[in-house]
Design an enzyme around this catalytic site. Sequence first.
Site, mmCIF file in Angstrom:
data_model
loop_
_atom_site.group_PDB
_atom_site.id
_atom_site.type_symbol
_atom_site.label_atom_id
_atom_site.label_comp_id
_atom_site.label_asym_id
_atom_site.label_seq_id
_atom_site.Cartn_x
_atom_site.Cartn_y
_atom_site.Cartn_z
ATOM 1 N N GLY A 1 0.818 -1.211 0.000
ATOM 2 C CA GLY A 1 0.000 0.000 0.000
ATOM 3 C C GLY A 1 0.847 1.254 0.000
ATOM 4 N N ALA A 2 0.797 2.002 -1.124
ATOM 5 C CA ALA A 2 1.514 3.291 -1.194
ATOM 6 C C ALA A 2 0.547 4.424 -0.912
ATOM 7 C CB ALA A 2 2.164 3.464 -2.559
ATOM 8 N N GLY A 3 -0.252 4.265 0.173
ATOM 9 C CA GLY A 3 -1.151 5.331 0.601
ATOM 10 C C GLY A 3 -0.461 6.173 1.660
ATOM 11 N N ALA B 1 -0.517 -1.865 4.863
ATOM 12 C CA ALA B 1 -1.168 -0.543 5.026
ATOM 13 C C ALA B 1 -2.101 -0.327 3.849
ATOM 14 C CB ALA B 1 -0.121 0.555 5.109
ATOM 15 N N GLY C 1 -5.444 0.538 3.935
ATOM 16 C CA GLY C 1 -6.661 1.261 4.277
ATOM 17 C C GLY C 1 -7.183 0.850 5.648
ATOM 18 N N ASP D 1 -14.345 8.370 12.004
ATOM 19 C CA ASP D 1 -13.990 7.326 11.041
ATOM 20 C C ASP D 1 -15.101 6.307 10.814
ATOM 21 O OD1 ASP D 1 -11.487 8.471 10.879
ATOM 22 O OD2 ASP D 1 -10.377 6.673 11.466
ATOM 23 N N HIS E 1 8.330 38.775 5.147
ATOM 24 C CA HIS E 1 9.497 38.357 4.363
ATOM 25 C C HIS E 1 10.699 38.163 5.291
ATOM 26 C CE1 HIS E 1 12.383 38.102 1.091
ATOM 27 N NE2 HIS E 1 13.125 38.970 1.743
HETATM 28 P P1 FAD Z 1 -10.581 6.511 16.795
HETATM 29 O O1 FAD Z 1 -9.463 7.449 16.996
HETATM 30 O O2 FAD Z 1 -10.341 5.254 16.074
HETATM 31 O O3 FAD Z 1 -11.202 6.249 18.209
HETATM 32 C C1 FAD Z 1 -12.250 5.346 18.416
HETATM 33 C C2 FAD Z 1 -12.217 4.942 19.882
HETATM 34 O O4 FAD Z 1 -13.402 4.222 20.173
HETATM 35 C C3 FAD Z 1 -11.063 4.009 20.232
HETATM 36 O O5 FAD Z 1 -10.379 4.522 21.331
HETATM 37 C C4 FAD Z 1 -11.733 2.684 20.569
HETATM 38 O O6 FAD Z 1 -11.069 1.989 21.622
HETATM 39 C C5 FAD Z 1 -13.092 3.159 21.051
HETATM 40 N N1 FAD Z 1 -14.159 2.157 20.902
HETATM 41 C C6 FAD Z 1 -14.498 1.478 19.783
HETATM 42 N N2 FAD Z 1 -15.601 0.717 20.011
HETATM 43 C C7 FAD Z 1 -15.930 0.934 21.311
HETATM 44 C C8 FAD Z 1 -16.982 0.444 22.128
HETATM 45 N N3 FAD Z 1 -17.941 -0.357 21.642
HETATM 46 N N4 FAD Z 1 -17.012 0.830 23.413
HETATM 47 C C9 FAD Z 1 -16.063 1.693 23.905
HETATM 48 N N5 FAD Z 1 -15.071 2.197 23.179
HETATM 49 C C10 FAD Z 1 -15.017 1.825 21.890
HETATM 50 N N6 FAD Z 1 -5.366 11.510 10.856
HETATM 51 C C11 FAD Z 1 -5.016 12.806 10.733
HETATM 52 O O7 FAD Z 1 -5.889 13.670 10.626
HETATM 53 N N7 FAD Z 1 -3.699 13.185 10.724
HETATM 54 C C12 FAD Z 1 -2.699 12.273 10.837
HETATM 55 O O8 FAD Z 1 -1.523 12.646 10.826
HETATM 56 C C13 FAD Z 1 -3.036 10.908 10.967
HETATM 57 N N8 FAD Z 1 -2.078 9.977 11.092
HETATM 58 C C14 FAD Z 1 -2.428 8.668 11.267
HETATM 59 C C15 FAD Z 1 -1.420 7.725 11.377
HETATM 60 C C16 FAD Z 1 -1.732 6.394 11.538
HETATM 61 C C17 FAD Z 1 -0.624 5.378 11.673
HETATM 62 C C18 FAD Z 1 -3.102 6.003 11.618
HETATM 63 C C19 FAD Z 1 -3.462 4.562 11.844
HETATM 64 C C20 FAD Z 1 -4.111 6.927 11.498
HETATM 65 C C21 FAD Z 1 -3.786 8.276 11.308
HETATM 66 N N9 FAD Z 1 -4.766 9.250 11.147
HETATM 67 C C22 FAD Z 1 -4.408 10.561 10.982
HETATM 68 C C23 FAD Z 1 -6.203 8.914 11.170
HETATM 69 C C24 FAD Z 1 -6.811 9.251 12.553
HETATM 70 O O9 FAD Z 1 -6.118 8.527 13.528
HETATM 71 C C25 FAD Z 1 -8.275 8.905 12.566
HETATM 72 O O10 FAD Z 1 -8.940 9.568 11.520
HETATM 73 C C26 FAD Z 1 -8.909 9.343 13.881
HETATM 74 O O11 FAD Z 1 -8.293 8.713 14.971
HETATM 75 C C27 FAD Z 1 -10.402 9.012 13.898
HETATM 76 O O12 FAD Z 1 -10.942 9.418 15.108
HETATM 77 P P2 FAD Z 1 -12.250 8.709 15.727
HETATM 78 O O13 FAD Z 1 -12.505 9.417 17.012
HETATM 79 O O14 FAD Z 1 -13.302 8.638 14.723
HETATM 80 O O15 FAD Z 1 -11.820 7.207 15.997
HETATM 81 P P1 NAD Z 2 -4.896 4.626 2.097
HETATM 82 O O1 NAD Z 2 -6.267 4.449 1.594
HETATM 83 O O2 NAD Z 2 -4.332 5.989 2.201
HETATM 84 O O3 NAD Z 2 -3.873 3.789 1.216
HETATM 85 C C1 NAD Z 2 -4.011 2.415 1.038
HETATM 86 C C2 NAD Z 2 -3.295 2.056 -0.244
HETATM 87 O O4 NAD Z 2 -3.214 0.645 -0.315
HETATM 88 C C3 NAD Z 2 -4.030 2.537 -1.497
HETATM 89 O O5 NAD Z 2 -3.132 3.206 -2.342
HETATM 90 C C4 NAD Z 2 -4.563 1.256 -2.100
HETATM 91 O O6 NAD Z 2 -4.649 1.308 -3.516
HETATM 92 C C5 NAD Z 2 -3.511 0.261 -1.646
HETATM 93 N N1 NAD Z 2 -3.975 -1.128 -1.597
HETATM 94 C C6 NAD Z 2 -5.168 -1.593 -1.164
HETATM 95 N N2 NAD Z 2 -5.207 -2.943 -1.251
HETATM 96 C C7 NAD Z 2 -4.003 -3.330 -1.742
HETATM 97 C C8 NAD Z 2 -3.426 -4.589 -2.057
HETATM 98 N N3 NAD Z 2 -4.100 -5.714 -1.863
HETATM 99 N N4 NAD Z 2 -2.159 -4.612 -2.547
HETATM 100 C C9 NAD Z 2 -1.460 -3.454 -2.733
HETATM 101 N N5 NAD Z 2 -1.966 -2.233 -2.463
HETATM 102 C C10 NAD Z 2 -3.217 -2.177 -1.967
HETATM 103 O O7 NAD Z 2 -4.882 3.871 3.518
HETATM 104 P P2 NAD Z 2 -3.759 3.810 4.644
HETATM 105 O O8 NAD Z 2 -2.469 4.314 4.150
HETATM 106 O O9 NAD Z 2 -3.849 2.436 5.205
HETATM 107 O O10 NAD Z 2 -4.333 4.810 5.708
HETATM 108 C C11 NAD Z 2 -5.673 4.652 6.185
HETATM 109 C C12 NAD Z 2 -6.282 5.976 6.459
HETATM 110 O O11 NAD Z 2 -5.762 6.522 7.665
HETATM 111 C C13 NAD Z 2 -5.969 7.046 5.410
HETATM 112 O O12 NAD Z 2 -6.822 6.960 4.309
HETATM 113 C C14 NAD Z 2 -6.203 8.291 6.181
HETATM 114 O O13 NAD Z 2 -7.581 8.555 6.186
HETATM 115 C C15 NAD Z 2 -5.747 7.924 7.579
HETATM 116 N N6 NAD Z 2 -4.366 8.425 7.777
HETATM 117 C C16 NAD Z 2 -4.149 9.756 7.642
HETATM 118 C C17 NAD Z 2 -2.870 10.244 7.801
HETATM 119 C C18 NAD Z 2 -2.650 11.716 7.638
HETATM 120 O O14 NAD Z 2 -3.611 12.457 7.674
HETATM 121 N N7 NAD Z 2 -1.413 12.170 7.471
HETATM 122 C C19 NAD Z 2 -1.807 9.398 8.090
HETATM 123 C C20 NAD Z 2 -2.069 8.045 8.192
HETATM 124 C C21 NAD Z 2 -3.364 7.570 8.045
#
Ligand code: FAD
Ligand code: NAD
Length: 474
Positions: free
Chosen positions: A190-192, A278, A280, A321, A453
């Site tokens: 995944g190059a996302g 990675a 999605g 999310d 600037h």
């Molecule tokens: P979450 O943060 O997923 O929180 C959901 C919470 O609900 C969790 O704590 C879980 O334990 C709790 N929960 C679930 N079900 C239950 C239940 N039934 N009872 C009680 N608790 C429950 N986004 C950005 O904007 N910028 C970034 O730089 C960025 N970097 C990221 C890097 C990585 C590696 C990853 C994985 C994600 C990144 N994201 C980034 C995405 C971001 O983390 C999510 O969009 C964000 O956390 C979503 O917030 P949320 O509150 O919807 O859910």
């Molecule tokens: P992504 O959707 O950004 O990228 C996933 C990539 O995996 C896509 O390019 C897709 O085409 C590829 N892919 C899917 N199935 C595949 C397969 N079978 N083989 C090869 N490639 C495949 O998802 P992510 O990188 O996992 O991140 C998840 C989400 O978390 C992001 O979409 C974003 O919403 C959030 N996130 C945000 C940030 C940020 O805001 N800087 C950082 C990390 C994560």
Amino acid sequence: MQNFDVVVVGAGPGGYVAAIRCAQLGLSTACVESWINDEGKPALGGTCLNVGCIPSKALLDSSHQYAHIKHEAGEHGIAVSGVSIDVNKMVARKEKIVSTLTTGIAGLFRKNKVEWLQGHGRLLPDNQIEVTPVGEGSTEKSIVSARHIIIATGSVPAKIPPASIDQDKIVDSTGALAFNQAPRTLGVIGAGVIGLELGSVWKRLGSEVIILEALDEFLPVCDRQIAHEAWKTLQKQGLDIRLGAKVTGTGTNNQQVIITYEDKDGKHQINVDKLIVAVGRKPNTEGLGAKEAGLALDERGFILVDEHCQTNLPNVYAIGDVVRGPMLAHKASEEGVAVAERITGKASQMNYEIIPWVIYTWPEIAWVGKTEQQLKDAGIEYRSGAFPFAASGRARAMGETGGMVKILGDAATDRILGVHIIGPNASELIAEAVLAMEFDGSTEDIARTIHAHPTLAEAMHEAALAVDGRPIHI
Ligand code: FAD
Ligand code: NAD
């Protein structure tokens, strides 16, 4: 049974912000959260604080500093030798940042009188929620009731059959934040956003990184010109990104992961020390009791909501999310605020057209609004202006001359339709564009705004001037 005005399920950036805003507005509020951290302790903050935005940015910053000292200090006349990296210390620093921030949320809950119900929440009929304690010392289930329920249960990493996660050799994003040394060879599927950010971290620390991407197009979510620039830069940094690569299987032996994939040239096999999957993320409604409660989900498992985050059940909302829209922390938080305010009768509304995106590679990539392709597809007439950082005095002084700012304005009204940046500190620069668009600004508004600037922000100014064919420095 305890009764609250609002019970929020989930304390990620959607849920904890919603809970605090509800409490600020005078509503008695509880937040149910089930997260147990690596130390076996309950924690607030969700994916973002525990295993997402914050820890990934901590590692990106550490690895950026390391690479900068190693490869670029010499250019400034700074002689360094014997530079080394202690990955365990770097990871420990990241964990300390996480624990400071997650403990901080607990403090904010106390300050705002939000009650933290530690446990797993499940929807019951009549606006009730069952809370099942989790972790050590768990006690009996309890039931609480609420006038309003906000579901903010977030998302979890998506899985693919050819690569099952063992969190040792084949890891998801959570495992990739906790390696105790840079793997000699690292595969990423995944190059996302995650693949590029975490691939960059370990590349900078010395791993040989191969990224396998199923699509033929690189970063289709970005403006084509910016994606092309990113492709060139990341390739130059040594990220080996292979497009159109369909992973067909993985296996492990004592030392390595064996990956087989196919592309237009045929079948291939590569061996790597670690593999990050990675591909999605998917909405998380596990154990929420959605079906029994009659909560409607779409075909991909997202909770169905209207433009105000209202579900099909009365007084039940869902944000972040777990509902449609980009999976971004700031989108989740703003939905939380909007729902809290609507519950109290305010006319709060999200502007889904103006949500900034950032990819924290170096250079950073940031954008808001429409891409050129989207405008072309929609038949919208536009004017475009771009300014390269190579022509910016501040960027030159910093030694960060790659990339550009590009602004798209409506041909008839000059209203800003999209801003796309690849370059140093793009994550901060995009805020000006977001604000201008929120105020329905024109490219002329940015062109007429005095920018200090020498700053990187002058590139935004010059790009706006370029829309009207009058840039000064190119
Ligand atoms: P979450 O943060 O997923 O929180 C959901 C919470 O609900 C969790 O704590 C879980 O334990 C709790 N929960 C679930 N079900 C239950 C239940 N039934 N009872 C009680 N608790 C429950 N986004 C950005 O904007 N910028 C970034 O730089 C960025 N970097 C990221 C890097 C990585 C590696 C990853 C994985 C994600 C990144 N994201 C980034 C995405 C971001 O983390 C999510 O969009 C964000 O956390 C979503 O917030 P949320 O509150 O919807 O859910
Ligand atoms: P992504 O959707 O950004 O990228 C996933 C990539 O995996 C896509 O390019 C897709 O085409 C590829 N892919 C899917 N199935 C595949 C397969 N079978 N083989 C090869 N490639 C495949 O998802 P992510 O990188 O996992 O991140 C998840 C989400 O978390 C992001 O979409 C974003 O919403 C959030 N996130 C945000 C940030 C940020 O805001 N800087 C950082 C990390 C994560």
